[in-house]
Each structure stands twice: as structure tokens, then as C-alpha cells.
Design a protein around this motif. Structure first.
Motif, PDB file in Angstrom:
ATOM      1  N   ASP A  12     -48.976 -44.395 -55.035  1.00 42.25           N
ATOM      2  CA  ASP A  12     -48.223 -44.978 -56.066  1.00 42.25           C
ATOM      3  C   ASP A  12     -49.237 -46.227 -56.806  1.00 42.25           C
ATOM      4  OD1 ASP A  12     -46.115 -43.810 -55.196  1.00 42.25           O
ATOM      5  OD2 ASP A  12     -44.916 -45.465 -54.791  1.00 42.25           O
ATOM      6  N   GLY A  13     -49.238 -46.158 -58.147  1.00 40.62           N
ATOM      7  CA  GLY A  13     -50.163 -47.107 -58.469  1.00 40.62           C
ATOM      8  C   GLY A  13     -50.472 -46.805 -60.238  1.00 40.62           C
ATOM      9  N   PHE A  14     -51.397 -47.487 -60.658  1.00 42.46           N
ATOM     10  CA  PHE A  14     -51.733 -47.334 -62.252  1.00 42.46           C
ATOM     11  C   PHE A  14     -53.212 -46.813 -62.045  1.00 42.46           C
ATOM     12  CE2 PHE A  14     -51.675 -48.766 -66.737  1.00 42.46           C
ATOM     13  CZ  PHE A  14     -50.522 -48.028 -66.980  1.00 42.46           C
ATOM     14  N   PHE A  15     -53.613 -45.783 -62.448  1.00 43.11           N
ATOM     15  CA  PHE A  15     -54.722 -45.148 -62.701  1.00 43.11           C
ATOM     16  C   PHE A  15     -55.353 -44.728 -63.874  1.00 43.11           C
ATOM     17  CE2 PHE A  15     -52.638 -44.126 -58.743  1.00 43.11           C
ATOM     18  CZ  PHE A  15     -53.301 -44.710 -57.910  1.00 43.11           C
ATOM     19  N   ASP A  16     -56.282 -45.694 -64.457  1.00 42.99           N
ATOM     20  CA  ASP A  16     -57.043 -45.242 -65.825  1.00 42.99           C
ATOM     21  C   ASP A  16     -55.820 -44.936 -66.795  1.00 42.99           C
ATOM     22  OD1 ASP A  16     -59.474 -45.506 -64.912  1.00 42.99           O
ATOM     23  OD2 ASP A  16     -59.715 -43.562 -64.303  1.00 42.99           O
ATOM     24  N   GLY A  17     -54.638 -45.781 -66.967  1.00 45.09           N
ATOM     25  CA  GLY A  17     -53.647 -45.878 -68.035  1.00 45.09           C
ATOM     26  C   GLY A  17     -52.573 -44.914 -67.503  1.00 45.09           C
ATOM     27  N   ILE A  18     -52.610 -44.270 -66.498  1.00 45.70           N
ATOM     28  CA  ILE A  18     -51.511 -43.433 -65.763  1.00 45.70           C
ATOM     29  C   ILE A  18     -51.017 -43.993 -64.627  1.00 45.70           C
ATOM     30  CG2 ILE A  18     -50.958 -41.308 -65.061  1.00 45.70           C
ATOM     31  CD1 ILE A  18     -53.406 -39.998 -66.626  1.00 45.70           C
ATOM     32  N   GLY A  19     -49.555 -44.429 -64.844  1.00 44.32           N
ATOM     33  CA  GLY A  19     -48.934 -44.807 -63.557  1.00 44.32           C
ATOM     34  C   GLY A  19     -48.304 -43.755 -63.001  1.00 44.32           C
ATOM     35  N   THR A  20     -47.927 -44.096 -61.782  1.00 40.59           N
ATOM     36  CA  THR A  20     -47.291 -43.155 -60.772  1.00 40.59           C
ATOM     37  C   THR A  20     -46.418 -43.919 -59.709  1.00 40.59           C
ATOM     38  OG1 THR A  20     -47.187 -41.310 -59.331  1.00 40.59           O
ATOM     39  CG2 THR A  20     -49.151 -42.513 -59.376  1.00 40.59           C
ATOM     40  N   ASP A  21     -45.086 -43.329 -59.829  1.00 44.38           N
ATOM     41  CA  ASP A  21     -44.219 -44.076 -58.641  1.00 44.38           C
ATOM     42  C   ASP A  21     -44.202 -43.016 -57.284  1.00 44.38           C
ATOM     43  OD1 ASP A  21     -43.767 -46.465 -59.985  1.00 44.38           O
ATOM     44  OD2 ASP A  21     -42.162 -45.588 -61.113  1.00 44.38           O
ATOM     45  N   THR A  22     -44.640 -41.858 -57.813  1.00 46.42           N
ATOM     46  CA  THR A  22     -44.659 -40.653 -56.938  1.00 46.42           C
ATOM     47  C   THR A  22     -45.718 -40.203 -56.178  1.00 46.42           C
ATOM     48  OG1 THR A  22     -44.889 -38.929 -58.362  1.00 46.42           O
ATOM     49  CG2 THR A  22     -42.451 -39.508 -58.098  1.00 46.42           C
ATOM     50  N   GLY A  23     -46.913 -41.132 -56.607  1.00 42.66           N
ATOM     51  CA  GLY A  23     -48.231 -40.574 -56.008  1.00 42.66           C
ATOM     52  C   GLY A  23     -48.710 -39.049 -56.575  1.00 42.66           C
ATOM     53  N   VAL A  24     -48.246 -38.692 -57.538  1.00 41.34           N
ATOM     54  CA  VAL A  24     -48.197 -37.276 -57.944  1.00 41.34           C
ATOM     55  C   VAL A  24     -48.515 -37.424 -59.616  1.00 41.34           C
ATOM     56  CG1 VAL A  24     -47.599 -34.956 -58.131  1.00 41.34           C
ATOM     57  CG2 VAL A  24     -47.038 -36.315 -56.159  1.00 41.34           C
ATOM     58  N   ILE A  25     -49.533 -36.686 -59.979  1.00 41.86           N
ATOM     59  CA  ILE A  25     -49.874 -36.360 -61.493  1.00 41.86           C
ATOM     60  C   ILE A  25     -49.667 -35.020 -61.963  1.00 41.86           C
ATOM     61  CG2 ILE A  25     -51.433 -36.786 -63.474  1.00 41.86           C
ATOM     62  CD1 ILE A  25     -52.426 -39.150 -61.872  1.00 41.86           C
ATOM     63  N   ILE A  26     -48.897 -34.882 -62.998  1.00 45.58           N
ATOM     64  CA  ILE A  26     -48.606 -33.369 -63.282  1.00 45.58           C
ATOM     65  C   ILE A  26     -49.473 -33.316 -64.807  1.00 45.58           C
ATOM     66  CG2 ILE A  26     -46.555 -33.000 -62.400  1.00 45.58           C
ATOM     67  CD1 ILE A  26     -45.184 -33.046 -65.138  1.00 45.58           C
ATOM     68  N   ILE A  27     -49.986 -32.096 -65.114  1.00 40.26           N
ATOM     69  CA  ILE A  27     -50.272 -31.714 -66.416  1.00 40.26           C
ATOM     70  C   ILE A  27     -49.615 -30.474 -66.849  1.00 40.26           C
ATOM     71  CG2 ILE A  27     -52.475 -30.850 -67.754  1.00 40.26           C
ATOM     72  CD1 ILE A  27     -53.844 -31.678 -65.153  1.00 40.26           C
ATOM     73  N   LEU A  28     -48.739 -30.944 -68.077  1.00 41.52           N
ATOM     74  CA  LEU A  28     -47.844 -29.935 -68.765  1.00 41.52           C
ATOM     75  C   LEU A  28     -48.124 -29.798 -70.121  1.00 41.52           C
ATOM     76  CD1 LEU A  28     -44.999 -28.698 -68.624  1.00 41.52           C
ATOM     77  CD2 LEU A  28     -44.070 -31.022 -68.913  1.00 41.52           C
ATOM     78  N   ASP A  29     -48.203 -28.670 -70.549  1.00 34.24           N
ATOM     79  CA  ASP A  29     -48.140 -28.458 -72.061  1.00 34.24           C
ATOM     80  C   ASP A  29     -46.686 -28.701 -72.465  1.00 34.24           C
ATOM     81  OD1 ASP A  29     -48.269 -27.421 -74.545  1.00 34.24           O
ATOM     82  OD2 ASP A  29     -49.129 -25.554 -74.118  1.00 34.24           O
ATOM     83  N   LEU A  30     -46.657 -29.671 -73.467  1.00 31.33           N
ATOM     84  CA  LEU A  30     -45.314 -30.184 -73.889  1.00 31.33           C
ATOM     85  C   LEU A  30     -44.759 -28.759 -74.904  1.00 31.33           C
ATOM     86  CD1 LEU A  30     -45.927 -33.729 -74.764  1.00 31.33           C
ATOM     87  CD2 LEU A  30     -44.612 -32.735 -72.849  1.00 31.33           C
ATOM     88  N   ASN A  31     -45.518 -28.024 -75.423  1.00 26.91           N
ATOM     89  CA  ASN A  31     -45.096 -26.976 -76.306  1.00 26.91           C
ATOM     90  C   ASN A  31     -44.092 -26.112 -75.589  1.00 26.91           C
ATOM     91  OD1 ASN A  31     -46.435 -27.797 -78.877  1.00 26.91           O
ATOM     92  ND2 ASN A  31     -48.271 -26.765 -77.989  1.00 26.91           N
ATOM     93  N   GLN A  32     -44.291 -26.077 -74.258  1.00 24.29           N
ATOM     94  CA  GLN A  32     -43.508 -24.864 -73.602  1.00 24.29           C
ATOM     95  C   GLN A  32     -42.228 -25.403 -73.246  1.00 24.29           C
ATOM     96  OE1 GLN A  32     -44.978 -23.542 -69.778  1.00 24.29           O
ATOM     97  NE2 GLN A  32     -46.044 -25.446 -69.593  1.00 24.29           N
ATOM     98  N   VAL A  33     -41.856 -26.822 -73.545  1.00 24.25           N
ATOM     99  CA  VAL A  33     -40.722 -27.259 -73.064  1.00 24.25           C
ATOM    100  C   VAL A  33     -39.756 -28.019 -74.091  1.00 24.25           C
ATOM    101  CG1 VAL A  33     -41.533 -27.765 -70.722  1.00 24.25           C
ATOM    102  CG2 VAL A  33     -41.724 -29.812 -72.514  1.00 24.25           C
ATOM    103  N   LYS A  34     -40.126 -27.712 -75.409  1.00 21.82           N
ATOM    104  CA  LYS A  34     -39.361 -28.279 -76.332  1.00 21.82           C
ATOM    105  C   LYS A  34     -37.741 -27.638 -76.405  1.00 21.82           C
ATOM    106  CE  LYS A  34     -42.828 -28.971 -79.810  1.00 21.82           C
ATOM    107  NZ  LYS A  34     -43.756 -28.406 -80.930  1.00 21.82           N
TER     108      LYS A  34
END
Length: 127
Positions: free
Chosen positions: A62-84
Motif C-alpha cells: 500500500d502507498g502512494f507511487f508517482d501520483g497513484i495511490g493504492t490501498d490494495t497494493g495492486v494497480i490496474i490498467i483499464l481502457d475506460l471506453n469498454q466500461v461505459k
């Protein structure tokens, strides 16, 4: 490990920040964790309910890394167009503790030693 990201608007951040706290969201994140923790050291390409995304763990948990925070210790990359309109995901959120990047041409996302580089767009060190 590397994956190809195609053109789109991508969310880069903790999955818990974008997934709704409803039945659909809870089911989705339970499946995500089940798949992810089969090998938590891998840079995953996952597909759940026809939603494709990428996931990796941080080195520092958990932490804050280069502007990205995480409470799960995991980061995802997701194309937002597919979840509208998908009830699993929040329809609106601020770019706060995450990054939203507009990828204009196919590029490579690479995780090396738990650090992310999206070539030409973003670098995130997770120590």
C-alpha cells in the motif's frame, strides 16, 4: 513482462477506487483477486465479464507511487471506453490518486521489478 495497449482512455490506479461497492462490483473484485493471487508476482492480462485489463502488484504494498495511490497494493490498467454504462464501475470520478491517460497509438506497457512503464506516456516506481 509486456502487454500492448491499444488506443483509448486508460485508468491507471487501484481497482478498489473505480469498482462500485454493489453486488456486481463485489462479484467482479472477488473474481479479480481469485485470478490475481494465483501468481501475485505476474503482470496479468485478465478478462472478467468481457472486460479486459492488466494488473500488477506494487513492490512497496500500500502507498502512494508517482501520483497513484493504492490501498490494495495492486494497480490496474483499464481502457475506460469498454466500461461505459457497466454497473460494476463508477461512471464518474476525479483523477485523484490515479492517472487517466489518453493513448493515441498502440504502445507497450511493461512491468519490470514491479515498476510500470507505459512507453511514451507514464512511469510509476513502486518501491
Amino acid at each position: 513482462m509486456q502487454h500492448i495497449l491499444t488506443k483509448g482512455f486508460y485508468y491507471v490506479g487501484d481497482p478498489a477506487y473505480i469498482i462500485m461497492k454493489n453486488k456486481e462490483g463485489n462479484d467482479f473484485i472477488e473474481t479479480l483477486w481469485k485470478l490475481f493471487y494465483k501468481d501475485m508476482n505476474k503482470f496479468h492480462e485478465l478478462v472478467i465479464n468481457d472486460v479486459k485489463f492488466y494488473a500488477f502488484r506494487t513492490e512497496g504494498g500500500d502507498g502512494f507511487f508517482d501520483g497513484i495511490g493504492t490501498d490494495t497494493g495492486v494497480i490496474i490498467i483499464l481502457d475506460l471506453n469498454q466500461v461505459k454504462g457497466n454497473p460494476v464501475f463508477k461512471s464518474e470520478f476525479r483523477e485523484n490518486g490515479c492517472k487517466i491517460i489518453h493513448i493515441t497509438e498502440d504502445t507497450i506497457a511493461e512491468v519490470l521489478d514491479f515498476n510500470l512503464e507505459i512507453k511514451g506516456y507514464l512511469k510509476v516506481e513502486t518501491q
